[in-house]
Design an enzyme around this catalytic site. Structure first.
Site, mmCIF file in Angstrom:
data_model
loop_
_atom_site.group_PDB
_atom_site.id
_atom_site.type_symbol
_atom_site.label_atom_id
_atom_site.label_comp_id
_atom_site.label_asym_id
_atom_site.label_seq_id
_atom_site.Cartn_x
_atom_site.Cartn_y
_atom_site.Cartn_z
ATOM 1 N N ASP A 246 0.910 -4.713 10.983
ATOM 2 C CA ASP A 246 1.485 -3.795 11.974
ATOM 3 C C ASP A 246 0.461 -3.575 13.087
ATOM 4 O O ASP A 246 -0.695 -3.995 12.984
ATOM 5 C CB ASP A 246 1.924 -2.473 11.317
ATOM 6 C CG ASP A 246 0.737 -1.671 10.770
ATOM 7 O OD1 ASP A 246 -0.192 -1.369 11.545
ATOM 8 O OD2 ASP A 246 0.755 -1.316 9.568
ATOM 9 N N CYS B 226 3.266 -21.008 18.051
ATOM 10 C CA CYS B 226 4.034 -22.250 18.102
ATOM 11 C C CYS B 226 3.392 -23.291 17.194
ATOM 12 O O CYS B 226 2.220 -23.615 17.340
ATOM 13 C CB CYS B 226 4.114 -22.763 19.538
ATOM 14 S SG CYS B 226 5.038 -24.304 19.634
ATOM 15 N N HIS C 80 -5.135 -10.709 8.724
ATOM 16 C CA HIS C 80 -3.933 -11.346 8.176
ATOM 17 C C HIS C 80 -2.863 -11.589 9.237
ATOM 18 O O HIS C 80 -1.692 -11.786 8.908
ATOM 19 C CB HIS C 80 -3.361 -10.508 7.023
ATOM 20 C CG HIS C 80 -4.201 -10.563 5.780
ATOM 21 N ND1 HIS C 80 -3.973 -9.769 4.678
ATOM 22 C CD2 HIS C 80 -5.278 -11.331 5.463
ATOM 23 C CE1 HIS C 80 -4.880 -10.046 3.739
ATOM 24 N NE2 HIS C 80 -5.687 -10.979 4.197
ATOM 25 N N LEU D 67 -4.408 6.051 -3.191
ATOM 26 C CA LEU D 67 -3.717 7.012 -4.060
ATOM 27 C C LEU D 67 -4.141 6.813 -5.509
ATOM 28 O O LEU D 67 -4.264 7.769 -6.265
ATOM 29 C CB LEU D 67 -2.205 6.839 -3.942
ATOM 30 C CG LEU D 67 -1.561 7.193 -2.603
ATOM 31 C CD1 LEU D 67 -0.042 7.108 -2.723
ATOM 32 C CD2 LEU D 67 -1.985 8.580 -2.121
ATOM 33 N N ALA E 33 -4.221 8.633 3.057
ATOM 34 C CA ALA E 33 -5.151 8.333 4.160
ATOM 35 C C ALA E 33 -4.994 9.326 5.306
ATOM 36 O O ALA E 33 -5.971 9.693 5.956
ATOM 37 C CB ALA E 33 -4.917 6.903 4.656
HETATM 38 N N1 APR Z 1 -2.891 6.688 1.603
HETATM 39 C C1 APR Z 1 -3.891 5.931 1.063
HETATM 40 N N2 APR Z 1 -3.655 4.912 0.214
HETATM 41 C C2 APR Z 1 -2.382 4.681 -0.118
HETATM 42 C C3 APR Z 1 -1.288 5.413 0.385
HETATM 43 C C4 APR Z 1 -1.589 6.471 1.290
HETATM 44 N N3 APR Z 1 -0.642 7.225 1.829
HETATM 45 N N4 APR Z 1 -0.144 4.914 -0.137
HETATM 46 C C5 APR Z 1 -0.510 3.908 -0.933
HETATM 47 N N5 APR Z 1 -1.853 3.766 -0.937
HETATM 48 C C6 APR Z 1 -2.703 2.792 -1.613
HETATM 49 C C7 APR Z 1 -2.240 2.419 -2.996
HETATM 50 O O1 APR Z 1 -2.858 3.287 -3.948
HETATM 51 C C8 APR Z 1 -2.758 0.976 -3.087
HETATM 52 O O2 APR Z 1 -4.091 1.000 -3.567
HETATM 53 O O3 APR Z 1 -2.658 1.626 -0.830
HETATM 54 C C9 APR Z 1 -2.795 0.476 -1.649
HETATM 55 C C10 APR Z 1 -1.705 -0.491 -1.239
HETATM 56 O O4 APR Z 1 -1.937 -1.714 -1.868
HETATM 57 P P1 APR Z 1 -1.090 -3.022 -1.492
HETATM 58 O O5 APR Z 1 0.358 -2.666 -1.401
HETATM 59 O O6 APR Z 1 -1.490 -4.074 -2.464
HETATM 60 O O7 APR Z 1 -1.566 -3.384 0.000
HETATM 61 P P2 APR Z 1 -2.801 -4.239 0.488
HETATM 62 O O8 APR Z 1 -3.991 -4.028 -0.374
HETATM 63 O O9 APR Z 1 -2.936 -3.969 1.944
HETATM 64 O O10 APR Z 1 -2.290 -5.730 0.302
HETATM 65 C C11 APR Z 1 -3.179 -6.767 0.648
HETATM 66 O O11 APR Z 1 -1.573 -8.462 0.198
HETATM 67 O O12 APR Z 1 0.658 -9.058 0.327
HETATM 68 C C12 APR Z 1 -0.613 -9.259 0.854
HETATM 69 O O13 APR Z 1 -1.262 -10.040 2.984
HETATM 70 C C13 APR Z 1 -0.684 -8.933 2.326
HETATM 71 O O14 APR Z 1 -2.338 -7.727 3.596
HETATM 72 C C14 APR Z 1 -1.592 -7.736 2.382
HETATM 73 C C15 APR Z 1 -2.458 -7.968 1.169
#
Ligand code: APR
Length: 246
Positions: A106, A128, A120, A215, A232
């Site tokens: 985003d 392209c 990412h 979290l 966050a």
């Molecule tokens: N504030 C802080 N942390 C949060 C919140 C919040 N409001 N809501 C969720 N979380 C935390 C969760 O506890 C979890 O540890 O954010 C984390 C989200 O983890 P993922 O969904 O695995 O996201 P991310 O780590 O960014 O994924 C990494 O995986 O699918 C691929 O390329 C994609 O960039 C992505 C990568």
């Protein structure tokens, strides 16, 4: 090892590196990846976020990312994004280094004002596959029809997203930043996807103070890391304020 929940007073020679993930944008209304039974907006990741999925079923992948692009128009940066911009601005005034790396596709950090390394890729950008041209903008949101490249005319634009099995962007710049990190924060990331997940241990290994906000305790949380549990949008403004106060 200090268990203070802030960095202490930041000064010249310090270099704060922040890595963010989907959790920081959750409070803006964007779904994280690993919630909801392992599905991302109802899709298995391998059905939409791999080069194989794009080769097998480009229509589904195109539609999926066009919907994610459209969703950006419905959301705003939250207090977590804004706090990191405040830290970046204050750091530059104090002669403190600051690098923000995000796994998020985003554009909420950019819209909060931050300079960011989007390792990412970015939803607002298409690339392209014929000529390599990058095309920015969210004007074209048709979910059914591919967009021709404005440079070569081929209908070969794909989302500029780093899919599983592809090389993240800007690894050189990230390595340079990590070589001088003194304070590292990972916020909103589950620590499940390499190489981003390795930055926390890289920071520890050069002796940086390490902070983790999420979290739930992420997979790569170590016993020396200060865990800042919570959302966050609540935790980061407090953390930034206490770091700036010292
Ligand atoms: N504030 C802080 N942390 C949060 C919140 C919040 N409001 N809501 C969720 N979380 C935390 C969760 O506890 C979890 O540890 O954010 C984390 C989200 O983890 P993922 O969904 O695995 O996201 P991310 O780590 O960014 O994924 C990494 O995986 O699918 C691929 O390329 C994609 O960039 C992505 C990568």
């Amino acid at each position: 090892m200090s268990h203070s929940t802030s960095t202490g007073p930041l000064g010249p020679g310090d270099h704060v590196v922040v890595l963010t993930g989907a959790g920081i944008s959750a409070d803006s209304g964007l779904a994280t990846f690993r919630g909801g039974g392992g599905l991302w907006e109802g899709h298995r990741v391998e059905d939409v976020a791999t080069p194989e999925a794009w080769a097998r079923d480009p229509a589904t992948v195109w539609r999926f990312y066009q919907l994610r692009r459209a969703a950006l128009l419905e959301v705003e940066p939250n207090a977590g994004h804004r706090a990191l911009f405040e830290l970046e601005s204050a750091a530059s005034e104090r002669g403190v280094g600051f690098t923000l790396i995000t796994q998020n596709v985003d554009d909420l950090h950019q819209r909060a004002g931050s300079t960011v390394i989007p390792m990412h890729g970015q939803l607002q950008r298409l690339r392209c596959e014929t000529c390599g041209h990058f095309q920015d903008g969210l004007e074209y949101l048709d979910t059914e029809t591919f967009l021709p490249c404005s440079q070569c005319g081929d209908p070969s634009l794909r989302p500029d997203i780093v899919w599983f099995g592809e090389m993240p962007y800007d690894l050189d710049a990230i390595e340079v930043a990590m070589s001088s990190v003194t304070h590292f924060l990972a916020s909103g990331t589950s620590g499940a996807v390499y190489p981003a997940s390795g930055l926390l241990s890289a920071a520890r290994s050069v002796g940086a103070q390490t902070f983790v906000n999420a979290l739930d305790a992420p997979e790569n949380l170590g016993h020396k890391d200060v865990f800042l549990e919570g959302s966050a949008s609540q935790v980061l403004p407090q953390w930034v304020a206490s770091c700036l106060r010292g």
